[in-house]
Scaffold this motif. Sequence first.
Motif, PDB file in Angstrom:
ATOM      1  N   MET A 105       0.810  -1.219   0.000  1.00 35.10           N
ATOM      2  CA  MET A 105       0.000   0.000   0.000  1.00 35.10           C
ATOM      3  C   MET A 105       0.840   1.265   0.000  1.00 35.10           C
ATOM      4  N   CYS A 109      -0.643   5.906   2.007  1.00 35.53           N
ATOM      5  CA  CYS A 109      -1.911   5.267   1.679  1.00 35.53           C
ATOM      6  C   CYS A 109      -1.922   5.238   0.164  1.00 35.53           C
ATOM      7  N   TYR A 110      -1.293   4.278  -0.393  1.00 30.25           N
ATOM      8  CA  TYR A 110      -0.968   4.178  -1.797  1.00 30.25           C
ATOM      9  C   TYR A 110      -0.072   5.333  -2.220  1.00 30.25           C
ATOM     10  N   GLY A 140      -5.781   0.250  -4.772  1.00 34.70           N
ATOM     11  CA  GLY A 140      -5.488   1.022  -3.574  1.00 34.70           C
ATOM     12  C   GLY A 140      -6.748   1.626  -2.981  1.00 34.70           C
ATOM     13  N   GLU A 187      -8.378   1.012   0.654  1.00 29.58           N
ATOM     14  CA  GLU A 187      -8.722   2.126   1.547  1.00 29.58           C
ATOM     15  C   GLU A 187     -10.144   1.970   2.072  1.00 29.58           C
TER      16      GLU A 187
END
Lengths: 226, 226
Positions: B27, B112-113, B80, B84
């Motif tokens: 991630m 987060c990616y 991604g 999330e």
Amino acid sequence: MSDSNRIAVTASLLGDPARANMLAALMDGRALTAKELAYAAHVTPQTASGHLGKLADGGLLAAEKQGRHRYYRLASPLIGQMLEGVMAVAGPESPRSTAWRGGEALRTARTCYDHLAGRLGVALADALSARGHVTLGTDGGEVTEQGARFLDGFGASPAPGRRVFCRPCLDWSERRPHLAGRVGAALACRCFALGWIARQRDTRAVAITTAGRQGFQQTFGFAIGD
Amino acid sequence: MSDSNRIAVTASLLGDPARANMLAALMDGRALTAKELAYAAHVTPQTASGHLGKLADGGLLAAEKQGRHRYYRLASPLIGQMLEGVMAVAGPESPRSTAWRGGEALRTARTCYDHLAGRLGVALADALSARGHVTLGTDGGEVTEQGARFLDGFGASPAPGRRVFCRPCLDWSERRPHLAGRVGAALACRCFALGWIARQRDTRAVAITTAGRQGFQQTFGFAIGD
DNA sequence: CGTTCACTTCGGCGCCGGCCGAAGCATGGT
DNA sequence: ACCATGCTTCGGCCGGCGCCGAAGTGAACG
């Protein structure tokens, strides 16, 4: 428990076909009884009971008892969003195997939690964008001033006064965005109220009425429906 | 195969702890070797090999061979986003059981990616909003004119000229939005380039450097880091 | 009150999928 | 050429989980 184990636990709740069927049935925002969900999942009531307990314990479903009936709904819009995200990745079937029952109706128009999806949802987004009622970009969009007046006049005013942003939602069958968020929800609500579309029993495919075909053509400029 | 069976198939790919560990490790947007992913997942290389094959066959990972090394990365930003969404639902642990290793660092700052999350990500979003550089609403937001100038000056210009919308991403540890999309990615990229934050080996927790503590304080007005 | 229906729980069964040891193939280094 | 390393495949084991029949509890109805 690490964060990825929590991912695994949550995802495994979706990863069973019976439970996925139930969640999909609840994606039109309605509450259904345990019996109806058992039917939707093609399992016996006792099996459904176990599954529903897991989904409720996991926080994905909210349960409400009415007499001997037990109603379940998605616990929050966030669950709907998560399911949308999984659907967007799962995607549609390859064009060569579209013969399954009900598929075409779902592709034409369906609810995606609280907003419209399928060709109808995408057509609405396209029409609003083409007419300058909303501006859409990669990561989002906004209702324009003229768009706010249009939506007010249409009876789908998403919010009073303030700037109204749009949340695009990648449509899994069309692979293009339809409108989620408050704008999408207000549009869907209004179209139901006008009788342009109607919910059907046992499916979240949405029927487009004769009035709807005329209404979408005259108000938004696109043709849809049989 | 019905749409909900496709949901189940895709979700079950995430629903195994080893595979979830691997996806979480990926991630941060980097590509990792099969060996590294086996280590991240706490399984043997042969077990990892089977899991990676499934994730690649399922379209979640892209594989690339370099000599005897096999590199895997998330197949697209859409993956991604899906992760999330699952993380947002899975949520953080209850405050009473936060003693697991590395949890605090992940909550402080992580990738987060392609964008920043955790307290750092939320603080960036808050600061930009408070200073009028972005306008945020429930379903989205937009970079203001002064905000575009600010981001240009900062070296994080998300796109030339056109209106730039923001995609809020519910932060699973803070339960408030941080910025995803192009804006979030541009910010993250710039902060890495400035050396304000640095990637760490074996975790997607991001280290905040001394220069970063000063930079975030002076440029954005918030204090973060040890 | 008796019957029907909705829902839950229990127990047993069978299938599936993750696990790893062993083995094999390919690549890189000396 | 040989050895080390990375990765994949095969086979067997075992635990977990979904399934349903049976049974029980509670609500609704006549």
